[in-house]
Design an enzyme around this catalytic site. Structure first.
Site, PDB file in Angstrom:
ATOM      1  CE1 TYR A  75      -4.068   1.183   0.099  1.00 16.53           C
ATOM      2  CE2 TYR A  75      -3.290   2.818   1.812  1.00 16.53           C
ATOM      3  CZ  TYR A  75      -4.039   2.694   1.114  1.00 16.53           C
ATOM      4  OH  TYR A  75      -5.064   3.156   0.723  1.00 16.53           O
ATOM      5  CE1 TYR A 104     -14.218   3.944  -6.854  1.00 11.38           C
ATOM      6  CE2 TYR A 104     -13.974   2.418  -5.651  1.00 11.38           C
ATOM      7  CZ  TYR A 104     -14.280   2.544  -6.428  1.00 11.38           C
ATOM      8  OH  TYR A 104     -16.064   1.478  -6.450  1.00 11.38           O
ATOM      9  N   GLY A 105      -9.728   2.890  -6.781  1.00  6.68           N
ATOM     10  CA  GLY A 105      -8.910   1.690  -6.762  1.00  6.68           C
ATOM     11  C   GLY A 105      -8.862   1.053  -7.749  1.00  6.68           C
ATOM     12  CG  MET A 146     -10.476  -4.091  -6.613  1.00  6.95           C
ATOM     13  SD  MET A 146     -12.325  -5.225  -7.112  1.00  6.95           S
ATOM     14  CE  MET A 146     -13.405  -4.368  -7.733  1.00  6.95           C
ATOM     15  CD1 TRP A 173      -6.494   6.577   0.146  1.00  2.00           C
ATOM     16  CD2 TRP A 173      -4.542   7.911  -0.687  1.00  2.00           C
ATOM     17  NE1 TRP A 173      -5.763   6.267   0.482  1.00  2.00           N
ATOM     18  CE2 TRP A 173      -4.603   6.742   0.654  1.00  2.00           C
ATOM     19  CE3 TRP A 173      -3.566   8.618  -0.452  1.00  2.00           C
ATOM     20  CZ2 TRP A 173      -2.906   6.554   1.574  1.00  2.00           C
ATOM     21  CZ3 TRP A 173      -2.530   8.724  -0.218  1.00  2.00           C
ATOM     22  CH2 TRP A 173      -1.981   7.304   0.601  1.00  2.00           C
ATOM     23  N   GLY A 220     -18.076  -1.463  -1.428  1.00  2.09           N
ATOM     24  CA  GLY A 220     -18.511  -0.796   0.203  1.00  2.09           C
ATOM     25  C   GLY A 220     -18.501   0.580  -1.399  1.00  2.09           C
TER      26      GLY A 220
END
Lengths: 382, 382
Positions: A101, A292-293, A295, A318, A202
């Protein structure tokens, strides 16, 4: 599994590490069977140690995270002692333990960055909090997977305790991310459209509900799966305007969909790769895509023509950085939490599907949280 | 060759075609040897036909562009008759003829979107222009590769005639693009840094000079070539702070360079593909990359981590759209041209290296303009 970060870019390494757990966490010098009675010099009435899910190196979470007993420091004048009530296992928590991260704590560290706690003791100069208050972390890095913690007053913010526990435990990251992305990038009005992939995440579920509360259409893209109809029904019950499979984005029938709502001004991307490029293709001229991600573990690929001739804006978000950028302006954080809590009270914002897990059953939970297509967020109950 | 556009996305097809040449261009009913004396019903003293570089279908420019004689319409009350003085061959002109550009004229069409003309006759209600004025198009699509044209007064804007002809002929596209990109995306202050690829392009050279005039450092990336040192010296003479080869961007020595200037707040991308990704890698946290071209014919690939954790902003710029967005605010265009002309008069902004070509030698010029590594912009002299 979330972001494939190998190179990490930070505003400042110092800033990013500033709030980490090292100062709050002192490993028990006595091991798991420590006799803690010698801490009687503390005026504290409650526990002087707590149980925490600790990791001493980066790696596979289910291998290296262990339940240990750790000392609690004395409560300073501006500290509070809290009892953690519930804390979710988020993808970013997993990545932090894996060491991939963007921000990494000093080791050893307690896992978890989100959760709700109850104040059980306050320092002599604490003004903003009182015993019984519910609090959530203001920033990432507090190490929420623990039974108790001594925290600086200004590292947490109070929350009304008339919202469901699971909503409180999962409020600070995903709903905040969704709300900011819906608020800060395009001026969305009722009747406008937002498109998003990872609509079942989420963030995705929060975005559906917040958008619906604002009268904004959402086109929600999910990966195909056996129970697609069931998922689609669930998301529509939350307020989703359309729920479609990834492959539908590439088919002519997508045009039918735009007969019922305008082309999106905003795209929310939690996947990357082809999925992100497809979202871009359907954006209005001048619209924004916010990532924002990632995956899919693939970069965002943007056609040059979309940038020049369609004026699409490609951005990232973020929530941790947002909170840090606004750390001197508690009103901004308070206003956001108030808005979210109001939606919760009105029944317009539910917590995502959660599986409540006893704190001691963390190991199986970590495994479950790492599976693809997880349909429920794992939440540790302390 | 510039943008590999197959799918074209426009604000509105109507808008994009609105200013095109169809209304201004009537093919001679008499062919190249037309006797034009029957046009004596016009009060006009000057030519009633003109020579124009015309194309009747999309394809290879050097094959399909022909010098033809075309009728000039009568001058309306709000029109001006102009004599074209000089007009460049830009990459976008080539793409427009090939049929691959974002905006395409109705066919047949006159080539060319930029150039300087002199007013030789004005309609009875023309207020803003007088005989002898130099003018340039306000928008793309006027068809500048011609000897004369009848143009609506409000389709052109006057320019001081005390700047060099080649500067005037090449002012409206590249220097405007560079100035806007340096002005509208990041708040750049003296001492800040801009990084750009395609630094030897028309936009690149203008960006170097405008940045230097503002005290802004530039890191200029060019493809390796036999005469690299010569090119580097030339760009440095214009004000470039650093000139480096593409491959240097990927080498450790790039770090040395950032000891002499801060990391860039802004990246200007005329290439796309890997080159763009490399520019992104060196941006400051929160910086912007603006894409104005795609010479590599590859999309812009953005790591998810750069978007989320480094908050890079990926944008595009198209000067034609800027002009259309500001078409009701001539002061904005005037202020930009005044600023550029002032820099030209001060010797701070030179035209890019140009090769002046007689209008009738257009065919070779079109070929030359389409070669890679062209070191000079082809400019047709009427």
């Amino acid at each position: 599994m979330w972001l494939p970060l190998h190179t990490v870019c930070l505003r400042s390494q110092t800033t990013c590490r500033r709030s980490f757990t090292a100062a709050l966490l002192k490993l028990s010098r006595h091991g798991d069977n420590a006799n803690v009675s010698h801490f009687s010099h503390s005026a504290r009435l409650s526990a002087q140690t707590c149980k925490a899910l600790l990791y001493r190196r980066h790696g596979d979470p289910s291998q290296i995270v262990k339940l240990e007993e750790v000392d609690l420091p004395l409560i300073g004048a501006k500290d509070v002692l809290v009892k953690m009530l519930a804390a979710p296992i988020n993808p970013s928590d997993i990545n932090m333990i894996q060491g991939t991260y963007a921000i990494l704590p000093d080791l050893p560290a307690v896992g978890g960055n989100e959760g709700v706690a109850q104040v059980i003791e306050v320092g002599s100069q604490v003004n903003s909090l009182k015993k019984g208050d519910w609090v959530i972390p203001k920033d990432a890095g507090l190490g929420t997977w623990r039974t108790e913690a001594v925290l600086a007053e200004d590292s947490v913010i109070s929350l009304p305790n008339d919202i469901p526990l699971l909503s409180a435990a999962t409020l600070g990251v995903n709903p905040c991310t969704a709300l900011r992305m819906l608020s800060d990038f395009e001026d969305l009005k009722p009747g406008d459209t937002v498109i998003q992939n990872a609509a079942n995440s989420g963030v995705g579920q929060a975005a559906i509900q917040i958008a619906a509360a604002r009268g904004i259409n959402t086109i929600n893209v999910v990966r195909d799966r056996p129970e697609f109809t069931q998922l689609s029904d669930r998301l529509k019950a939350m307020g989703a305007t359309h729920v479609i499979k990834e492959e539908t984005l590439r088919r002519p029938e997508i045009k039918e969909l735009f007969k019922t709502c305008p082309k999106p001004k905003l795209a929310l991307n939690g996947v990357g790769g082809k999925s992100a490029t497809e979202l871009l293709r359907h954006l209005q001229v001048g619209g924004s895509m916010v990532t924002y991600g990632g995956m899919a573990k693939q970069p965002v690929t943007v056609p040059v023509s979309a940038l020049i001739f369609k004026d699409v804006k490609v951005r990232g978000f973020w929530v941790t950085q947002w909170k840090r950028d606004h750390s001197n302006d508690e009103r901004a954080l308070r206003a956001m939490l108030d808005e979210l809590c109001s939606l919760i009270r009105q029944g317009k914002l539910m917590a995502p599907a959660c599986t409540e897990v006893g704190f001691r059953d963390y190991s199986k939970s970590l495994d479950t949280a790492m599976q693809p297509f997880t349909s429920a967020k794992q939440v540790l109950i302390m």
